[in-house]
Design an enzyme around this catalytic site. Structure first.
Site, PDB file in Angstrom:
ATOM      1  N   TYR A   1       6.143  57.101 -24.673  1.00 32.21           N
ATOM      2  CA  TYR A   1       4.807  56.514 -24.767  1.00 32.21           C
ATOM      3  C   TYR A   1       3.762  57.608 -24.987  1.00 32.21           C
ATOM      4  CZ  TYR A   1       6.586  52.109 -22.888  1.00 32.21           C
ATOM      5  OH  TYR A   1       7.274  50.942 -22.699  1.00 32.21           O
TER       6      TYR A   1
ATOM      7  N   TYR B   1      14.643  54.522 -23.420  1.00 37.63           N
ATOM      8  CA  TYR B   1      14.328  55.710 -22.620  1.00 37.63           C
ATOM      9  C   TYR B   1      14.908  55.566 -21.219  1.00 37.63           C
ATOM     10  CZ  TYR B   1      10.372  52.751 -21.125  1.00 37.63           C
ATOM     11  OH  TYR B   1       9.590  51.719 -20.674  1.00 37.63           O
TER      12      TYR B   1
ATOM     13  N   ARG C   1      16.003  51.916 -20.152  1.00 32.99           N
ATOM     14  CA  ARG C   1      15.347  50.697 -20.617  1.00 32.99           C
ATOM     15  C   ARG C   1      15.842  50.370 -22.015  1.00 32.99           C
ATOM     16  NH1 ARG C   1      10.841  48.279 -19.167  1.00 32.99           N
ATOM     17  NH2 ARG C   1      12.185  46.578 -19.789  1.00 32.99           N
TER      18      ARG C   1
ATOM     19  N   HIS D   1      11.953  47.659 -26.065  1.00 33.84           N
ATOM     20  CA  HIS D   1      11.116  46.495 -25.727  1.00 33.84           C
ATOM     21  C   HIS D   1       9.680  46.740 -26.143  1.00 33.84           C
ATOM     22  CE1 HIS D   1      10.717  49.279 -22.334  1.00 33.84           C
ATOM     23  NE2 HIS D   1       9.487  48.791 -22.207  1.00 33.84           N
TER      24      HIS D   1
ATOM     25  N   HIS E   1       5.804  45.525 -24.946  1.00 31.99           N
ATOM     26  CA  HIS E   1       5.021  44.850 -23.906  1.00 31.99           C
ATOM     27  C   HIS E   1       4.024  43.915 -24.568  1.00 31.99           C
ATOM     28  CE1 HIS E   1       6.238  47.500 -20.512  1.00 31.99           C
ATOM     29  NE2 HIS E   1       6.442  48.366 -21.486  1.00 31.99           N
TER      30      HIS E   1
END
Lengths: 185, 243
Positions: free
Chosen positions: B112, B151, B161, B164, B166
């Site tokens: 991110y 990640y 994870r 995905h 959000h």
């Protein structure tokens, strides 16, 4: 009826997407009726929650609940009724707004890493007798929904959110009292 | 207007377990132990129930390129370009129109653009990973982006994870607010994704997985995924529409 899409946690990295400049400034700058609403978000051990995101939705001073576009790019004039404020490192949030007309409270939605589903609550700025929610709660629970005028700081209210514990904030969910006659099909 | 009886409240007895890792314990301390107080909603809804209305967003809130996460910087982001779209409806299948949809995600390497993300994967100078759009008259939304990478969550279990996106959505009522995550079909990390599994019901969990839909992409440019979203909660429009 279609099954609803399930909720998932907001996670820790929403900061690049959801907060926006002026997100806590509902009141136009310099408005004589502006008030400050502020407080902390705490976990079950009283530790401040530094990564919560609070969203407020409220009536305008004239009682209108129509809202107005422009929350994310405020023009400094329209009262949009919507605010979004992240907590700081010390779990503190601050909102500058105008008190709602006609209704005694602001609606609040709390999002935070660790919550699979956001939490709804209300911030009551007055405690009118006969309010259906407040009067159904025991005094100690009712007190968790009350924003208190802050002594020595004019036009300032304090409202803390306690996610867990003895004085846990009352959180809300909505259920229809009865299905509408035509809603069964 | 009787609310759920506070005297019958059963407080969840589980204090955060001392055997939890510090991170899991910190998260457990955030979950309320008391059940939510049910607020009955009469029909037609009382006009002064604030939560049965909601904030309004408009064209001024969303720029024309905000839905395209590949065009927010001078250069093209690295990664597999995708388009993700679908319909936002209420539980009766009616389109939720003119509503704000926000997305955020990791870059193609699984990182991110956020100061707290310490995953040692490269940042992409051409990718911030946040977008916005408004649903159209049919409740449709669409984003153009790159497929986010997986990640690790860290910790001894080496949980990762799954890829995905959000999603954050508003409805016509504050009670319809939804924040959730969309996953990709056939992702081998899904069965072990502990966040996906916080939705306990398997059928509900499967609704978080999008469908591969080449028609949703652009020929020669991007693959497509379709993901429809159903918002819950009392809708302020019920009484107004008289049905």
């Amino acid at each position: 009826m279609l099954p609803p899409t399930p909720s998932q946690t907001v996670g820790p990295y929403y900061g690049t997407a959801l907060p926006f400049p002026g997100g806590g400034d509902l009141a136009p700058p310099g408005h004589p009726g502006a008030v400050t609403l502020h407080g902390h978000v705490y976990d079950g051990e009283g530790t401040p929650v530094p990564d919560a995101l609070l969203e407020f939705w409220q009536a305008a001073p004239d009682g209108s609940l129509a809202g107005a576009p422009g929350s994310l790019r405020r023009d400094g004039r329209a009262f949009t009724g919507f605010a979004r404020v992240p907590t700081c490192r010390d779990g503190h949030y601050e909102l500058h707004t105008l008190l709602p007309g006609g209704v005694p409270y602001l609606a609040l939605c709390v999002l935070a890493r660790g919550l699979d589903h956001h939490l709804f609550t209300r911030v009551y700025v007055t405690e009118p007798p006969g309010d259906p929610l407040l009067s159904a709660l025991p005094p100690q629970r009712r007190a968790t929904l009350r924003a208190r005028p802050e002594p020595g700081r004019p036009n300032t209210y304090r409202f803390d959110v306690k996610l867990q514990g003895e004085d846990e904030t009352v959180f809300l969910e909505w259920r229809h009292q009865q299905l509408h006659r035509n809603d069964e099909g | 207007m009787a609310l759920s009886e506070p005297a019958q409240e059963r407080i969840r007895p589980t204090d955060p377990d001392d055997t939890l890792s510090p991170a899991a314990r910190a998260v457990a301390l955030r979950v309320p132990l008391r059940p939510a107080v049910r607020v009955p909603v009469p029909l037609p809804p009382l006009p002064d129930t604030v939560e049965l209305t909601g904030p309004v967003f408009g064209a001024a809130d969303v720029g024309p390129l905000d839905h395209d996460l590949t065009r927010q910087h001078r250069g093209e982001p690295i990664g597999e370009r995708i388009a993700v779209g679908g319909r936002v409806t209420d539980r009766r299948g009616r389109p939720v129109r003119g509503q704000l949809v926000e997305v955020w995600q990791a870059n193609a390497a699984g990182r991110y653009a956020h100061p707290l993300d310490r995953h040692p994967a490269p940042l992409d100078p051409n990718f911030t990973g946040a977008g916005r759009c408004l649903t159209d008259d049919d409740g449709r939304y669409r984003f153009v982006t790159v497929r986010p990478g997986a990640y690790p969550l860290g910790g001894p279990e080496d949980h990762w994870r799954a890829s995905h996106l959000h999603f954050s959505l508003f409805g016509t009522a504050f009670t319809q607010r939804l924040v959730t995550q969309m996953y990709f079909p056939g992702d081998p990390l899904l069965p072990d994704d502990i966040i996906w599994h916080t939705v306990r019901d398997a059928a509900a969990r499967s609704r978080l997985v999008s469908a591969f839909d080449p028609a949703a992409g652009e020929p020669g440019r991007s693959l497509g995924y379709r993901w429809d979203i159903v918002l819950d909660g009392p809708s302020a429009t019920w009484a107004e529409e008289g049905r």
